[in-house]
Design a protein around this motif. Sequence first.
Motif, PDB file in Angstrom:
ATOM      1  N   ARG A  36       0.802  -1.158   0.002  1.00 23.75           N
ATOM      2  CA  ARG A  36       0.234   0.089   0.101  1.00 23.75           C
ATOM      3  C   ARG A  36       0.928   1.380   0.162  1.00 23.75           C
ATOM      4  N   LEU A  37       1.973   1.251   1.001  1.00 26.40           N
ATOM      5  CA  LEU A  37       2.868   2.348   0.661  1.00 26.40           C
ATOM      6  C   LEU A  37       3.316   2.548  -0.603  1.00 26.40           C
ATOM      7  N   ASP A  38       3.987   1.323  -1.252  1.00 26.07           N
ATOM      8  CA  ASP A  38       4.427   1.601  -2.417  1.00 26.07           C
ATOM      9  C   ASP A  38       3.529   2.203  -3.551  1.00 26.07           C
ATOM     10  N   GLN A  39       1.991   1.720  -3.467  1.00 22.95           N
ATOM     11  CA  GLN A  39       1.105   2.232  -4.193  1.00 22.95           C
ATOM     12  C   GLN A  39       0.938   3.785  -4.144  1.00 22.95           C
ATOM     13  N   MET A  40       0.965   4.311  -2.945  1.00 31.60           N
ATOM     14  CA  MET A  40       0.742   5.638  -2.681  1.00 31.60           C
ATOM     15  C   MET A  40       1.920   6.432  -3.331  1.00 31.60           C
ATOM     16  N   TYR A  41       3.132   5.884  -3.317  1.00 31.92           N
ATOM     17  CA  TYR A  41       4.207   6.479  -3.860  1.00 31.92           C
ATOM     18  C   TYR A  41       3.910   6.872  -5.240  1.00 31.92           C
ATOM     19  N   THR A  42       3.510   5.670  -5.966  1.00 27.76           N
ATOM     20  CA  THR A  42       3.368   5.558  -7.288  1.00 27.76           C
ATOM     21  C   THR A  42       2.168   6.115  -8.028  1.00 27.76           C
ATOM     22  N   LEU A  43       0.730   5.952  -7.038  1.00 26.80           N
ATOM     23  CA  LEU A  43      -0.266   6.617  -7.509  1.00 26.80           C
ATOM     24  C   LEU A  43      -0.255   8.283  -7.359  1.00 26.80           C
ATOM     25  N   ASN A  44       0.735   8.693  -6.640  1.00 31.01           N
ATOM     26  CA  ASN A  44       0.849  10.094  -6.349  1.00 31.01           C
ATOM     27  C   ASN A  44       2.147  10.608  -6.987  1.00 31.01           C
ATOM     28  N   ARG A  45       2.850   9.838  -7.811  1.00 34.96           N
ATOM     29  CA  ARG A  45       3.921  10.260  -8.765  1.00 34.96           C
ATOM     30  C   ARG A  45       4.882  10.823  -7.712  1.00 34.96           C
ATOM     31  N   MET A  46       5.217  10.278  -6.798  1.00 35.38           N
ATOM     32  CA  MET A  46       6.422  10.846  -5.739  1.00 35.38           C
ATOM     33  C   MET A  46       7.407  10.491  -6.210  1.00 35.38           C
ATOM     34  N   LEU A  47       8.566  11.299  -6.102  1.00 33.35           N
ATOM     35  CA  LEU A  47       9.832  11.122  -6.586  1.00 33.35           C
ATOM     36  C   LEU A  47      10.746  11.270  -5.529  1.00 33.35           C
ATOM     37  N   ASP A  48      12.009  10.587  -5.361  1.00 35.49           N
ATOM     38  CA  ASP A  48      12.950  10.692  -4.172  1.00 35.49           C
ATOM     39  C   ASP A  48      13.225  12.250  -3.773  1.00 35.49           C
ATOM     40  N   GLY A  49      12.542  12.512  -2.383  1.00 32.58           N
ATOM     41  CA  GLY A  49      12.982  13.920  -2.094  1.00 32.58           C
ATOM     42  C   GLY A  49      11.893  14.643  -1.909  1.00 32.58           C
ATOM     43  N   ASP A  50      10.719  14.197  -2.454  1.00 31.79           N
ATOM     44  CA  ASP A  50       9.199  15.074  -2.551  1.00 31.79           C
ATOM     45  C   ASP A  50       8.817  14.712  -0.961  1.00 31.79           C
ATOM     46  N   ALA A  51       8.442  15.960  -0.599  1.00 31.72           N
ATOM     47  CA  ALA A  51       7.782  16.223   0.968  1.00 31.72           C
ATOM     48  C   ALA A  51       6.270  15.410   0.848  1.00 31.72           C
ATOM     49  N   PHE A  52       5.910  14.965   1.911  1.00 31.82           N
ATOM     50  CA  PHE A  52       4.480  14.345   1.849  1.00 31.82           C
ATOM     51  C   PHE A  52       4.192  14.301   3.378  1.00 31.82           C
ATOM     52  N   TYR A  53       2.718  14.400   3.559  1.00 37.41           N
ATOM     53  CA  TYR A  53       2.010  14.507   4.992  1.00 37.41           C
ATOM     54  C   TYR A  53       1.287  12.939   5.129  1.00 37.41           C
ATOM     55  N   MET A  54       1.695  12.509   6.155  1.00 38.64           N
ATOM     56  CA  MET A  54       0.894  11.003   6.341  1.00 38.64           C
ATOM     57  C   MET A  54      -0.046  11.136   7.484  1.00 38.64           C
ATOM     58  N   LYS A  55      -1.049  11.135   7.326  1.00 39.70           N
ATOM     59  CA  LYS A  55      -2.335  11.090   8.301  1.00 39.70           C
ATOM     60  C   LYS A  55      -2.899   9.569   8.722  1.00 39.70           C
ATOM     61  N   ILE A  56      -2.555   9.290   9.589  1.00 43.24           N
ATOM     62  CA  ILE A  56      -2.796   7.810  10.188  1.00 43.24           C
ATOM     63  C   ILE A  56      -4.385   7.792  10.907  1.00 43.24           C
ATOM     64  N   THR A  57      -4.920   6.950  10.261  1.00 42.53           N
ATOM     65  CA  THR A  57      -6.467   6.820  10.465  1.00 42.53           C
ATOM     66  C   THR A  57      -6.792   5.423  11.070  1.00 42.53           C
ATOM     67  N   ASN A  58      -8.021   5.140  11.556  1.00 40.81           N
ATOM     68  CA  ASN A  58      -8.224   3.857  12.011  1.00 40.81           C
ATOM     69  C   ASN A  58      -9.310   3.468  11.312  1.00 40.81           C
TER      70      ASN A  58
END
Length: 58
Positions: A36-58
Amino acid sequence: CDEYPFASTQEGSTKGDNRFSVRLIDGDDNETGGRRLDQMYTLNRMLDGDAFYMKITN
């Protein structure tokens, strides 16, 4: 175990500064989380060094 921040990030647990959190989780859950983490990187076209915010939910 899995770690936060994720080892795949630049602030991950592999920095060697002993500032991370771990919790034992089932192997299947760990594998699913990694996919799922890899999918998030891929779907959001995140590149090495890109900043992102992770919201943890239940």
